[in-house]
Design an enzyme around this catalytic site. Sequence first.
Site, PDB file in Angstrom:
ATOM      1  N   ASP A 319       0.818  -1.213   0.000  1.00  0.00           N
ATOM      2  CA  ASP A 319       0.000   0.000   0.000  1.00  0.00           C
ATOM      3  C   ASP A 319       0.855   1.267   0.000  1.00  0.00           C
ATOM      4  OD1 ASP A 319       0.997  -0.170   2.533  1.00  0.00           O
ATOM      5  OD2 ASP A 319      -0.928  -0.039   3.570  1.00  0.00           O
ATOM      6  N   ASP A 395       6.801  -3.662  14.424  1.00  0.00           N
ATOM      7  CA  ASP A 395       7.322  -2.300  14.374  1.00  0.00           C
ATOM      8  C   ASP A 395       7.524  -1.722  15.779  1.00  0.00           C
ATOM      9  OD1 ASP A 395       4.584  -2.412  14.684  1.00  0.00           O
ATOM     10  OD2 ASP A 395       4.137  -0.728  13.370  1.00  0.00           O
TER      11      ASP A 395
END
Length: 543
Positions: A319, A395
């Site tokens: 994306d 993350d």
Amino acid sequence: MSLNVPHCVSACCAAGKFVTFVAALSALRFWTLLAPAVDLRPKTTRVVASEPKVGASSFTLAHMVPGCTMERGYANRHIIGPERFGVSSPKECMGYCRQSQCNCWSWKDDGFCRTGKAEKCTYIASEDDDRWMYGSCNPEQRTPAPVKVAPMPVPGPLVPSPVAAKFVPRPSPAPVSKQGQGEGVMPSTASPTQLASTELKPGAETVLPDTSKADSSVCPVLLITHQRAGYLQRALQSIFEHRVRPETNPVIASQDGDNADVRSVLQKYEATGQLKFLQFSPKTFMPTGYQRLCAHYGWAFSQIFDVLGYEQAIVLEEDLEIASDFFSYFQATLPLLRSDSNLFCVSAWNDNGKPELAQNSTAIYRSDFFPGLGWMLLRSFWSEVKKKWPKEYWDDFLRRTDIRLERQCLRPEVSRTHTFGEKGVSRGQYYKAHLVSNHLNEKPVDWTSMNLSHVATPAAFDAFLTQQVNAAKKFRFDELEKVAQFDQPVAIRYDDKQWKRVAHHFGLMEDDKAGIRRGSYKGVLPFTWHQQPAYLVRDWPMV
């Protein structure tokens, strides 16, 4: 002989209670022997002629696919297979099951769908049964295409071929890779510059050349993809539009699952030699999309660094689209990442990259915060963290103090990536408030000709930031309302307890991770305000 009335009464009462208990026990045993077994699980969905309601219980036989069954309840843990999100109905989930030749499906009214193989496609008790549907499907019967038998050629004399035959060495038995929860048969060595034309799919042997003479200057683009084929197409178009050195930046896509549309896009580009792709097919159940994404990342890193032997890689997701100077940016910063042990990544993303906050296209900073969203790492960093790789939220794992170890990332002021992924595992978290307005650089910079010495080491950046902050006009945050105009760089001092007000005032992302604010370095956050350089400062390096 005298009669003790109270004792007699007590004895009679006790005897009466005992007789009652024996009678109840006998009745219970009699009922148990005669009564049929009671099925306490949720009943099969009944077809009723009524207006549909929101939720799993509203679906009826009209929503079914031929060859599949549908019942209310939860069966997800039985199924080994891919997960999908944004699936609007059980019928759509059944359709995926039929396409992939699965025998069991499970769907939830939040759009989650899991299809795959199950030894028993049966009900499992769950606290939210009313939100789940499940069922089995009979595999589609496909008539194989007739095989055309070519006539046997007439043997002729044996003559040497004018074209030298390609020599493919016989592979040694391939070890099984289990990195990041993915399992697949992969050769132990491969050349980063000569990836085999066959996709690297777990379970299939792939002949890959030796890596002993690998080119350490090659920096592949690892593209993580799952099930958003339209997004993937857009991301790939952006990459191939701006990539100028295919031999230095080969594209390797890693697909999670077996989405047919995603696979079709990858095969189209593979046929033209523009990319190669891996396929992640975990054999263990992961209940959340975050866990599956984390496992996919770990597995893909293992293939890139441990199997294929690359020294560094740029990481993108399906994306993201990139700026025209994206590859120039990473080419110029790779030597800095290699030479400075105080850096663990280079990112193309600025979390506070709105147009009004990010205007200097040539500005680059060190940051204590890991930005992600288009970033580069070295194999040495992967080797350091792979044994600690988490089960979810990869993350945030990289933002932990025990992982970061006071190291930084490089990040630009104006982002070189842009995310258009409103739909995904995070369900659009922050997307409308911050991410959609984070603009992509439109002023190309030749980064290889830029002087980046001010970010080359922590000492150099400390000196640069100290000079910039102390040369700026200084204000306290509470004094800003009195400032009529900003015609020069400003340094704005604030207290921690004011942070949310400060962030809201400037339109910054107000959250932090492990005590670090997005884009900041030692508590200093550089950005642009009223077309002037601005620095939010707590204390250091003001004098």
